[in-house]
Write an enzyme that holds these catalytic residues in place. Sequence first.
Site, PDB file in Angstrom:
ATOM      1  N   HIS A  19       0.835  -1.199   0.000  1.00  0.00           N
ATOM      2  CA  HIS A  19       0.000   0.000   0.000  1.00  0.00           C
ATOM      3  C   HIS A  19       0.875   1.256   0.000  1.00  0.00           C
ATOM      4  O   HIS A  19       0.683   2.162  -0.831  1.00  0.00           O
ATOM      5  CB  HIS A  19      -0.912  -0.001   1.232  1.00  0.00           C
ATOM      6  CG  HIS A  19      -1.800   1.200   1.313  1.00  0.00           C
ATOM      7  ND1 HIS A  19      -3.051   1.242   0.737  1.00  0.00           N
ATOM      8  CD2 HIS A  19      -1.607   2.427   1.885  1.00  0.00           C
ATOM      9  CE1 HIS A  19      -3.596   2.431   0.953  1.00  0.00           C
ATOM     10  NE2 HIS A  19      -2.736   3.175   1.651  1.00  0.00           N
ATOM     11  N   GLU A  20       1.827   1.290   0.918  1.00  0.00           N
ATOM     12  CA  GLU A  20       2.701   2.459   0.996  1.00  0.00           C
ATOM     13  C   GLU A  20       3.629   2.534  -0.210  1.00  0.00           C
ATOM     14  O   GLU A  20       3.988   3.629  -0.656  1.00  0.00           O
ATOM     15  CB  GLU A  20       3.522   2.422   2.291  1.00  0.00           C
ATOM     16  CG  GLU A  20       2.694   2.389   3.569  1.00  0.00           C
ATOM     17  CD  GLU A  20       1.687   3.518   3.655  1.00  0.00           C
ATOM     18  OE1 GLU A  20       1.923   4.593   3.059  1.00  0.00           O
ATOM     19  OE2 GLU A  20       0.644   3.326   4.307  1.00  0.00           O
ATOM     20  N   HIS A  23       1.951   4.491  -2.971  1.00  0.00           N
ATOM     21  CA  HIS A  23       2.109   5.945  -2.797  1.00  0.00           C
ATOM     22  C   HIS A  23       3.525   6.378  -3.174  1.00  0.00           C
ATOM     23  O   HIS A  23       3.730   7.373  -3.869  1.00  0.00           O
ATOM     24  CB  HIS A  23       1.842   6.324  -1.327  1.00  0.00           C
ATOM     25  CG  HIS A  23       0.424   6.167  -0.891  1.00  0.00           C
ATOM     26  ND1 HIS A  23      -0.640   6.682  -1.599  1.00  0.00           N
ATOM     27  CD2 HIS A  23      -0.111   5.557   0.209  1.00  0.00           C
ATOM     28  CE1 HIS A  23      -1.770   6.407  -0.965  1.00  0.00           C
ATOM     29  NE2 HIS A  23      -1.471   5.710   0.133  1.00  0.00           N
TER      30      HIS A  23
END
Length: 522
Positions: A19-20, A23
Amino acid sequence: MIEKVLIFILFLGPLVFFHELGHFLFARLFGVRVQVFSIGFGPKILKFKKGDTEYAISLIPLGGYVKMFGDDPFNGDAIPVEERKYSFTHKSKWARFWIVFGGPLANFIMAYVIFFSLLLGGEKMPELRMGLIPEGTKFSTLGIKTGDVLKKVNGETISSAADMALTDGGIQTLTVERFNKLETVNIGMTGEEFFEEMANYQPFLRRPVMSSGSGEIFALSLNKDKVDWSESLDEIAENAQDQSLYIFKLPKGVDLGQAEIKEETPFIREVKLGSKGLESFFTTMRNEDLYPKDMFVKSISMNSPAEKAGILGGNVILGLNGAAIFSFENLRATLQKTDSKDVMVSILANGEVKELSLTPDVKPQGDKKVKLIGVYSDGVFQGMRFVDTPSKGLVGSFTGAFARTWDSIVKTVAGFKKLIVGEVSLKSIGGPLAIGKVASDSFQTSLSYFFQLMALISINLGVINLFPIPVLDGGHILFLGLEFLNRGPVSRRKMEIAQQFGLSMLLMLMIGAIFNDVVRFF
């Protein structure tokens, strides 16, 4: 305990990391300087710096964050002009959208990759099998029987409990495999109602073996040529009627835990069964001096009511308060329903039937009080069975993974919608403990099951982060949309109010999930 914590980290860590990473990669793609990439929150326990970015693993492994240069929209003017090309706030709305959306997108891609790998390599999933379903219960009246193997829900093939949980429109029909034949029964229940009822019938079915009063062990079969070890004693007892049952003698000391016991001798006798039903079956077996293994007392607790009454290891429990008992679970359930302080236990000891009076202990167990007599069963139960699905091939896995990912996203969104409008109870929300238990149980079951659940949780994480709640990715996307409509950033006051509201909602959900965990596990 340490093993479960490690499994939890192994389960949740990749979800947070990707998820990170989503980003991070989109930020770098659009030229935004990333200052911190952290897996976990709180104090940093391991960190190093490479280029402009500090990479860290933090103490609390329940999330992560990517801190970008210039991510405060109200301090954009304070950033030197020559540095603004690295600032998140000074990037175009389109760039900021993709940087924010990159996290949930990475979760969806991760789920797709997991599904693709499972379909390509073939899956090994636990068989969905019903436990003992007594007569008169809700499932029994619907036509579901002991040992039924779940194959389809609403006409669609299922491979795991997760497929059932994501079913739209409730569970209308259920197709089950029963004695190698498919049967379809009408259900008409919501998914939540079905799972709550299903939890009452744990899939602990007894092996098709019984013992004589003298301790000899026998296998039972409806086939005179061999024992079908996939059939349980409970299935045979509930469904067999007006037919022959064949008794095979097993050698002394045989390991009854084997999936397939090869040591049985040719059948030694044939028993004619009468009318259908558990009572008729086990009464016939008692007349043949055969008793279920779980009704033999393996051991007793010191100073327990059973010890004080004179019950010994090797005794056979026959009844309670004058009613015949045919399973240890039935003994446990019947004991809880007794109103009298003392109970009469009927046992078989050294070939003699005895009636013993005892006073059960009453002890707290969770939020309930249970009655205990202090006996341990010598039961032997069917092990978990698995279904192996062959590889779908490269093309089939590619398309199948896309269909499974999209279907999971749609059904996850539908599930959250039901939660919001009240069709599903808030009690169904789980927190870290629930996730940890699911992770540990699935890991112990099979790797296919573990990774399938990881994919589903990854999709849940992606969907949750797209909620239009400030402090979540969806909230940032919402502000970008408002900024586009207003042709300028949202005011500081409105932003602060929205963030406080969003944070309050998020905290309430977290508290509710943790409360549910505490109620479930403590």
